[in-house]
Design a protein around this motif. Structure first.
Motif, PDB file in Angstrom:
ATOM      1  N   ALA A 290      19.250  43.196  60.424  1.00 56.28           N
ATOM      2  CA  ALA A 290      19.860  42.531  61.294  1.00 56.28           C
ATOM      3  C   ALA A 290      21.228  41.973  60.650  1.00 56.28           C
ATOM      4  CB  ALA A 290      19.255  41.043  61.743  1.00 56.28           C
ATOM      5  N   ALA A 291      21.314  41.879  59.179  1.00 52.96           N
ATOM      6  CA  ALA A 291      22.441  41.445  58.510  1.00 52.96           C
ATOM      7  C   ALA A 291      23.731  42.540  58.538  1.00 52.96           C
ATOM      8  CB  ALA A 291      22.282  41.013  57.079  1.00 52.96           C
ATOM      9  N   GLN A 292      23.139  43.758  58.603  1.00 52.98           N
ATOM     10  CA  GLN A 292      23.846  45.033  58.628  1.00 52.98           C
ATOM     11  C   GLN A 292      24.678  44.884  60.110  1.00 52.98           C
ATOM     12  OE1 GLN A 292      21.542  48.163  57.723  1.00 52.98           O
ATOM     13  NE2 GLN A 292      21.629  47.930  55.134  1.00 52.98           N
ATOM     14  N   TRP A 293      23.964  44.509  61.155  1.00 55.93           N
ATOM     15  CA  TRP A 293      24.382  44.703  62.331  1.00 55.93           C
ATOM     16  C   TRP A 293      25.468  43.537  62.661  1.00 55.93           C
ATOM     17  CZ3 TRP A 293      24.361  41.411  66.688  1.00 55.93           C
ATOM     18  CH2 TRP A 293      24.775  41.812  67.890  1.00 55.93           C
ATOM     19  N   ARG A 294      25.079  42.285  62.374  1.00 57.80           N
ATOM     20  CA  ARG A 294      26.145  41.280  62.353  1.00 57.80           C
ATOM     21  C   ARG A 294      27.395  41.491  61.551  1.00 57.80           C
ATOM     22  NH1 ARG A 294      21.410  38.030  60.551  1.00 57.80           N
ATOM     23  NH2 ARG A 294      19.955  37.568  62.553  1.00 57.80           N
ATOM     24  N   SER A 295      27.214  42.116  60.366  1.00 56.80           N
ATOM     25  CA  SER A 295      28.504  42.193  59.510  1.00 56.80           C
ATOM     26  C   SER A 295      29.314  43.459  60.234  1.00 56.80           C
ATOM     27  CB  SER A 295      28.046  42.888  58.198  1.00 56.80           C
ATOM     28  OG  SER A 295      27.498  44.053  58.240  1.00 56.80           O
ATOM     29  N   GLY A 296      28.758  44.302  61.277  1.00 55.27           N
ATOM     30  CA  GLY A 296      29.566  45.223  61.703  1.00 55.27           C
ATOM     31  C   GLY A 296      29.534  46.482  61.129  1.00 55.27           C
ATOM     32  N   ALA A 297      28.890  46.588  59.722  1.00 55.25           N
ATOM     33  CA  ALA A 297      28.888  47.874  59.084  1.00 55.25           C
ATOM     34  C   ALA A 297      27.996  48.876  59.877  1.00 55.25           C
ATOM     35  CB  ALA A 297      27.906  47.640  57.917  1.00 55.25           C
ATOM     36  N   ASP A 298      27.010  48.475  60.646  1.00 61.30           N
ATOM     37  CA  ASP A 298      26.380  49.419  61.515  1.00 61.30           C
ATOM     38  C   ASP A 298      25.875  48.519  62.818  1.00 61.30           C
ATOM     39  OD1 ASP A 298      25.109  51.486  62.870  1.00 61.30           O
ATOM     40  OD2 ASP A 298      23.692  51.946  61.229  1.00 61.30           O
ATOM     41  N   ARG A 299      26.445  48.865  63.958  1.00 61.66           N
ATOM     42  CA  ARG A 299      26.069  47.968  65.178  1.00 61.66           C
ATOM     43  C   ARG A 299      24.981  49.160  65.947  1.00 61.66           C
ATOM     44  NH1 ARG A 299      27.513  42.748  65.880  1.00 61.66           N
ATOM     45  NH2 ARG A 299      27.603  42.995  67.969  1.00 61.66           N
ATOM     46  N   MET A 300      24.266  50.088  65.346  1.00 61.60           N
ATOM     47  CA  MET A 300      23.269  50.710  66.273  1.00 61.60           C
ATOM     48  C   MET A 300      22.341  49.625  66.516  1.00 61.60           C
ATOM     49  SD  MET A 300      23.958  53.650  66.510  1.00 61.60           S
ATOM     50  CE  MET A 300      22.508  54.758  66.710  1.00 61.60           C
ATOM     51  N   LEU A 301      21.802  50.014  67.691  1.00 59.23           N
ATOM     52  CA  LEU A 301      20.723  49.196  68.420  1.00 59.23           C
ATOM     53  C   LEU A 301      19.368  49.145  67.675  1.00 59.23           C
ATOM     54  CD1 LEU A 301      19.434  47.423  70.754  1.00 59.23           C
ATOM     55  CD2 LEU A 301      19.088  49.724  71.764  1.00 59.23           C
ATOM     56  N   GLU A 302      19.202  50.210  66.943  1.00 53.35           N
ATOM     57  CA  GLU A 302      17.927  50.158  66.113  1.00 53.35           C
ATOM     58  C   GLU A 302      17.958  49.144  65.066  1.00 53.35           C
ATOM     59  OE1 GLU A 302      18.740  54.725  66.341  1.00 53.35           O
ATOM     60  OE2 GLU A 302      19.993  52.730  66.861  1.00 53.35           O
ATOM     61  N   ARG A 303      19.047  48.727  64.464  1.00 56.64           N
ATOM     62  CA  ARG A 303      19.272  47.807  63.473  1.00 56.64           C
ATOM     63  C   ARG A 303      18.447  46.467  63.888  1.00 56.64           C
ATOM     64  NH1 ARG A 303      19.692  51.707  61.105  1.00 56.64           N
ATOM     65  NH2 ARG A 303      21.315  52.538  60.540  1.00 56.64           N
ATOM     66  N   VAL A 304      18.905  45.844  64.994  1.00 58.00           N
ATOM     67  CA  VAL A 304      18.359  44.566  65.599  1.00 58.00           C
ATOM     68  C   VAL A 304      16.914  44.750  65.641  1.00 58.00           C
ATOM     69  CG1 VAL A 304      20.682  43.617  66.279  1.00 58.00           C
ATOM     70  CG2 VAL A 304      19.136  45.033  67.761  1.00 58.00           C
ATOM     71  N   VAL A 305      16.543  45.682  66.325  1.00 58.49           N
ATOM     72  CA  VAL A 305      15.068  45.957  66.603  1.00 58.49           C
ATOM     73  C   VAL A 305      14.255  46.174  65.418  1.00 58.49           C
ATOM     74  CG1 VAL A 305      13.389  47.391  67.929  1.00 58.49           C
ATOM     75  CG2 VAL A 305      15.662  46.828  69.050  1.00 58.49           C
ATOM     76  N   ILE A 306      14.529  46.854  64.478  1.00 57.67           N
ATOM     77  CA  ILE A 306      13.938  46.826  63.087  1.00 57.67           C
ATOM     78  C   ILE A 306      13.728  45.752  62.431  1.00 57.67           C
ATOM     79  CG2 ILE A 306      13.865  48.278  60.969  1.00 57.67           C
ATOM     80  CD1 ILE A 306      15.060  50.584  62.358  1.00 57.67           C
ATOM     81  N   SER A 307      14.790  44.988  62.547  1.00 56.85           N
ATOM     82  CA  SER A 307      14.761  43.461  61.664  1.00 56.85           C
ATOM     83  C   SER A 307      13.474  42.785  62.353  1.00 56.85           C
ATOM     84  CB  SER A 307      16.044  42.516  62.160  1.00 56.85           C
ATOM     85  OG  SER A 307      15.980  42.192  63.285  1.00 56.85           O
ATOM     86  N   ARG A 308      13.170  42.916  63.676  1.00 57.82           N
ATOM     87  CA  ARG A 308      11.965  42.207  64.302  1.00 57.82           C
ATOM     88  C   ARG A 308      10.516  42.741  63.676  1.00 57.82           C
ATOM     89  NH1 ARG A 308      13.284  38.611  68.067  1.00 57.82           N
ATOM     90  NH2 ARG A 308      11.053  37.977  67.929  1.00 57.82           N
ATOM     91  N   ARG A 309      10.579  44.117  63.056  1.00 57.20           N
ATOM     92  CA  ARG A 309       9.495  44.637  62.318  1.00 57.20           C
ATOM     93  C   ARG A 309       9.038  43.808  60.919  1.00 57.20           C
ATOM     94  NH1 ARG A 309       8.949  50.866  62.774  1.00 57.20           N
ATOM     95  NH2 ARG A 309       6.693  50.296  62.529  1.00 57.20           N
ATOM     96  N   THR A 310       9.824  42.835  60.684  1.00 58.69           N
ATOM     97  CA  THR A 310       9.526  42.218  59.542  1.00 58.69           C
ATOM     98  C   THR A 310       8.067  41.431  59.583  1.00 58.69           C
ATOM     99  OG1 THR A 310      11.676  41.641  59.264  1.00 58.69           O
ATOM    100  CG2 THR A 310      10.089  40.305  58.133  1.00 58.69           C
ATOM    101  N   SER A 311       7.604  41.103  60.782  1.00 63.25           N
ATOM    102  CA  SER A 311       6.287  40.345  61.032  1.00 63.25           C
ATOM    103  C   SER A 311       5.287  41.253  60.927  1.00 63.25           C
ATOM    104  CB  SER A 311       6.480  39.925  62.716  1.00 63.25           C
ATOM    105  OG  SER A 311       6.424  40.864  63.479  1.00 63.25           O
TER     106      SER A 311
END
Length: 453
Positions: A290-311
């Protein structure tokens, strides 16, 4: 160079291919998946190749080494008989398409859902154990000096820093960090660690033949039990939760095949430590997406979704850690489930998200390749939104996380384990309701089926 168009990539690949004596490239197509690096398949005459590439040059910043070193590690492994791809060229600045390398395409599929249905999974498991033992036969000096040697204590401290940078508010991760600090093993003679040896990074052909070991970007020197443990994590068994070794078979068979090739005995306690370590490591890795997506380093959709696999990892981590909890705490029943009353007025946000998800299904046959994969990811994202709009508890709890890190609270504290179990079930139910470990945890923890209206 980030966000290169297919036309720019094919131009750059033409320069690369010319430099190494290959014919001009054609048929460039993006391969699906890939949580960090991009993969593109193309052909030179009648031969297939794969471009492995960073999504941007900024994405490579802060890594211990670049693609040139990764390519050298792959070639060293091939020299030891590991089923690894042949690297034919490393991208240079003049190629104009960023950081990466080109390798010969190998036969087989990397799709775990296909591989785990192969008839000869036991044979594939033995081959995977064999190749892992061969990787571990490589010692410092056989690859570039840039490949780091892992310091266990420093690695745990780095994870703790990552945790604090991510908010420091996830109690189960904090519990895992404290456990690792208290149970860190003594260092052993370092061997080359693949770092990502699991289903998804192995190519195979039916009925059960290993054809390739991929994705070497995390290679380092350390304890061989780290590699053994990572592939056996619940998340990498996919739909074969019942087969704990890579989703292919039993731990006993995996260890036996590895020990026969490596000439060593697997230490079960070290294996447990590294299973817990890597579960925490991947949980924090998911958060960082999620941090990579927020920073703009990589705005791929997978980033935000994978961040939710933390649980998912937190659920797995709790299942590992609770072995040390007192019996009376493990036997506490969970509270009844709550059920929201049916809506009668206008559509709420959950219903809107569900409606959009259902519409996306109608586009499935109109998209191909990576776009089809992205469509599935988008539907998963909408499902998360729909399921979590009315969480039953506040999952982030910095005060409890801090008490775990300080050691003032533990799984021996009355009611703590019960609360963590309920929180984990609630969160994974919203994030990944089909995650196999969720059903296992519910059955193990005897969750009450009583519903309060």
């Amino acid at each position: 160079m980030g966000d290169a168009t297919p036309y720019q990539l094919i131009e750059g690949l033409a320069r690369v291919c010319s430099r190494v004596g290959l014919s001009p490239p054609s048929g460039l197509a993006r391969l699906t998946g890939g949580a960090t690096m991009e993969s593109w398949r193309f052909a030179c005459a009648d031969e297939g190749f794969v471009l492995r590439r960073a999504p941007s040059l900024a994405f490579m910043e802060g890594r211990p080494y670049g693609h040139e070193v990764e390519a050298a590690v792959i070639e060293a492994a091939r020299a030891r008989g590991v089923t690894a791809p042949e690297v034919v060229a490393v991208l240079g600045p003049d190629d104009g398409i960023g950081s990466g390398f080109v390798m010969r395409a190998l036969p087989g599929t990397p799709n775990p859902k296909e591989i785990l249905l192969f008839d000869e999974a036991d044979a594939l498991l033995r081959q995977a154990a064999r190749d892992l033992a061969r990787i571990h036969s490589i010692r410092p000096g056989a690859v570039p000096e840039a490949v780091p040697v892992m310091n266990y204590r420093a690695a745990i401290a780095d994870l703790r820093q990552q945790f604090e940078e991510a908010g420091g508010d996830r109690p189960i991760i904090a519990l895992g960090l404290k456990w690792m600090e208290d149970n860190c093993p003594d260092p052993c003679a370092p061997v080359l660690i693949h770092g990502d040896y699991r289903m998804g990074n192995l190519l195979a052909e039916a009925p059960g033949r290993l054809t390739g070991v991929l994705d070497w970007e995390l290679a380092h020197f350390g304890d061989p039990h780290e590699d053994l443990a990572f592939g056996c994590m619940a998340v990498w068994r996919f739909h074969r939760y019942d087969r704990p070794a890579l989703g292919l078979g039993s731990i006993a068979d995996y260890f036996a095949a590895y020990e026969a090739e490596a000439g060593v005995t697997v230490d079960r306690e070290r294996f447990r430590f590294w299973t817990i370590y890597r579960t925490v490591w991947w949980a924090l890795g998911c958060l960082k997406m999620a941090a990579q997506w927020r920073s703009g380093a990589d705005r791929m959709l997978e980033r935000v979704v994978i961040s939710r696999r933390t649980s998912e990892q937190e659920l797995d981590l709790l299942l590992l850690l609770e072995e040390d909890a007192p019996e009376e705490e493990r036997e506490r029943p969970l509270d009844p489930l709550w059920k929201r009353a049916p809506r009668k007025g206008e559509a709420d946000r959950a219903e809107i998200a569900t409606a959009v998800s259902e519409w996306l299904v109608t586009l499935k046959e109109q998209v191909k390749g990576h776009d089809r994969f992205q469509l599935a990811v988008a539907r998963n994202a909408l499902g998360m939104i729909a399921r979590e709009l009315e969480p039953t508890q506040n999952y982030e709890n910095p005060a409890q996380a801090d008490s775990f890190l300080r050691g003032s609270t533990s799984l021996s504290t009355p009611e703590v384990l019960k609360g963590l179990r309920q929180d984990a079930l609630d969160k994974v139910s919203a994030d990944s309701p089909k995650y196999p470990a969720l059903a296992v945890a519910r059955a193990l923890w005897s969750e009450s089926k009583e519903v309060i209206e």
